[in-house]
Design an enzyme around this catalytic site. Structure first.
Site, mmCIF file in Angstrom:
data_model
loop_
_atom_site.group_PDB
_atom_site.id
_atom_site.type_symbol
_atom_site.label_atom_id
_atom_site.label_comp_id
_atom_site.label_asym_id
_atom_site.label_seq_id
_atom_site.Cartn_x
_atom_site.Cartn_y
_atom_site.Cartn_z
ATOM 1 C CD GLU A 1 19.125 41.949 95.940
ATOM 2 O OE1 GLU A 1 19.218 40.704 95.999
ATOM 3 O OE2 GLU A 1 19.492 42.703 96.859
ATOM 4 C CD GLU B 1 18.367 47.482 99.988
ATOM 5 O OE1 GLU B 1 19.288 46.726 100.350
ATOM 6 O OE2 GLU B 1 17.382 47.091 99.333
#
Length: 541
Positions: free
Chosen positions: A316, A418
């Site tokens: 991220e 995910e």
């Protein structure tokens, strides 16, 4: 129309297709509009006064009439700006009842044309709508558009296209030839085909809760051929206190992985969000922090070299920058270099959220993601891959496809890493939207694998569970089981024809074939890998 996976009859490929176009970052001249402009064929962009308000203008904009509910609208346009060097331009849609804040974005530049691709699906029909462009950061910039297109597709047309891609990219034609030892063709031999392993990685997150839970292990291994550890490899889990490294839980989870011949992703080496950085690491600076991160990479990847097919190196990084703030702008590059040194065969991923889920997050638009990847590649990053987390609320299939199309032009592996649907929705809605996302991912030719984020805990899952604690399917679990069955070659039984042959279309993977003729029988195996040519496999009795 399509390929038959249950008989030896092969029907023609469908001609209806939504073409994927190779997209360029910036061109001197815009290309022709997709679908010849679609319903914008004769429409010209204009400056439009904001209806229902006394002020405000949209420019450039399109007036759209009679948009229908549930129709899938694919939108694209070439965009160029004036004045600024570059600006993030967002396409928005305003109906009588709703404003869709982003149906596509592009990082546009002065002096050349960039391609925006997205789309929308309306929750309610609209008699009058405005499709307009604006700068995401409200910079006053002149926006020029050309070769715009808006093409509607019915759900049936969209599904036909998805099935075409599945048939073409996820399956292959096979002909089994049966003969005796003299090479004579044998007509009437009974042939039984069984797929024993799937080529496409489809899996889920697991947590330490799977250890010792044999019913859960059996349930998982029956369905999935891939896994990712939810938290057990993260730095805060393996070294909660400096110098106290403990991989015991991860080792035990790997034993389950190996025992069931499952592949696993490594998640993650570093997480740029300081909230999930070990407290003792947050207190380090300078050379102490540098030494700690170097030890982290060496310790983790030396221990697990060749165990994990991927590593999410710096998780991220588009939203957070803990390490780059402390160690400088090249910190991420050094992480990738070190990771490659210690585990050279693992694919190193850039993993991020809100890239494919939406385009309204300015930190992680598709062009922002591409720009960061290009920076890393120029810096010498090895074997890079694209990790799209996929934490959806209400998915936007045409936007998702447009983003995947653009990322696909980079030519590197793309995984949905995910996938789940927000727990703010009821379980039935979760299942409906999950199916949309999974079908879109599996049918996109550049997606190499899909991972769900559904590790089971006594108190539930992160956002979405497939089962209850008794391993009884919830609606999302029913969707997964349905698709797993749909995306495999069911057991086939047939008879060789007068050419001694039997043909079928099968999903890519490993197969066992059993052939019987009179009082003779032979069992053999073959692999079905991607290819446009028919796979020929010969058996002698």
């Amino acid at each position: 129309m399509g390929y038959s996976s249950t008989t030896s009859t092969i029907t023609p490929r469908p001609t209806a297709r939504i073409f994927l176009y190779k997209l360029c970052m910036c061109k001197v001249k815009p290309e022709r509009p997709l679908y010849n402009g679609g319903i914008l064929n004769k429409e010209k962009p204009r400056a439009v006064g904001e209806y229902g308000s006394d002020d405000g203008f949209y420019s450039p904009a399109f007036i759209l009439r009679n948009l229908t509910q549930s129709t899938i609208y694919c939108f694209s346009s070439w965009v160029k700006i004036e004045g600024e060097g570059s600006a993030l331009i967002r396409a928005n849609l305003k109906t009588e009842d709703e404003t869709y804040n982003c149906v596509g974005t592009v990082l546009a530049k002065r002096g050349c044309w960039s391609f925006l691709k997205g789309g929308f699906v309306l929750e309610t029909p609209s008699n009058l709508s405005i499709l307009y462009f604006q700068s995401s950061d409200d910079i006053d910039v002149g926006i020029n558009i050309a070769s715009s297109s808006l093409q509607p597709f019915s759900n049936e047309q969209w599904r036909i296209n998805q099935q075409y891609i599945v048939n073409y990219k996820r399956k292959r034609a096979v002909t089994v030839h049966v003969s005796n030892e003299n090479g004579e063709r044998l007509q009437g031999a009974t042939i039984l085909i069984e797929q024993v392993a799937k080529d496409f990685p489809f899996g889920s997150a697991i947590a330490k809760t799977i250890l010792g839970n044999f019913p859960y292990q059996k349930w998982f291994a029956k369905r999935f051929n891939a896994a990712v550890f939810e938290n057990e490899l993260k730095w805060y889990a393996t070294e909660p206190e400096q110098g106290q490294v403990n991989y015991t839980i991860a080792d035990q989870m790997l034993e389950f992985i190996r025992a069931n011949q499952i592949i696993a992703r490594g998640h993650n080496i570093f997480w740029e969000d300081p909230k999930y950085t070990p407290p003792w690491v947050r207190n380090l600076t300078g050379s102490d922090l540098k030494s700690a991160v170097e030890f982290r990479i060496q310790s983790l990847l030396s221990k697990y070299k060749d165990e994990f097919i991927h590593w999410d190196v710096s998780n991220e990084m588009l939203h957070f920058d803990f390490y780059e703030k402390r160690l400088g702008p090249d910190a991420t590059l050094s992480f990738y270099e070190s990771a490659h040194k210690y585990d050279p065969l693992a694919t190193l991923f850039m993993n991020e959220f809100n890239v494919v889920e939406t385009c309204s997050d300015v930190n992680s638009t598709v062009d922002t993601f591409i720009s960061r990847l290009i920076e890393l590649k120029k810096g010498g990053v090895f074997m890079d891959g694209i990790g799209l987390e996929g934490h959806f609320t209400v998915p936007n299939p045409p936007l998702m496809r447009g983003i995947l199309d653009k990322l696909a032009t980079l030519g590197i592996p793309i995984w949905l890493t995910e996938v789940d649907i927000s727990k703010t929705l009821d379980k039935t809605s979760q299942a409906i939207y999950l199916e949309q996302v999974l079908r879109e991912g599996f049918s996109h030719p550049s997606v190499n694998g899909i991972m769900l984020w559904t590790a089971l805990h006594p108190n539930g899952c992160y956002q979405m569970c497939l089962t209850d604690n008794n391993l009884q399917n919830l609606p999302a679990g029913d969707v997964v089981d349905k698709l797993l069955k749909e995306w495999q070659t069911l057991e086939l039984e047939g008879v060789s024809d007068n050419h001694g042959s039997y043909s079928f279309y099968g999903f890519l993977g490993e197969y066992k074939v059993n052939v019987k003729y009179q009082n003779r029988a032979v069992t053999s195996t073959f692999s079905l890998s991607q290819g446009e040519e028919t796979k020929h496999f010969s058996i002698q009795l």
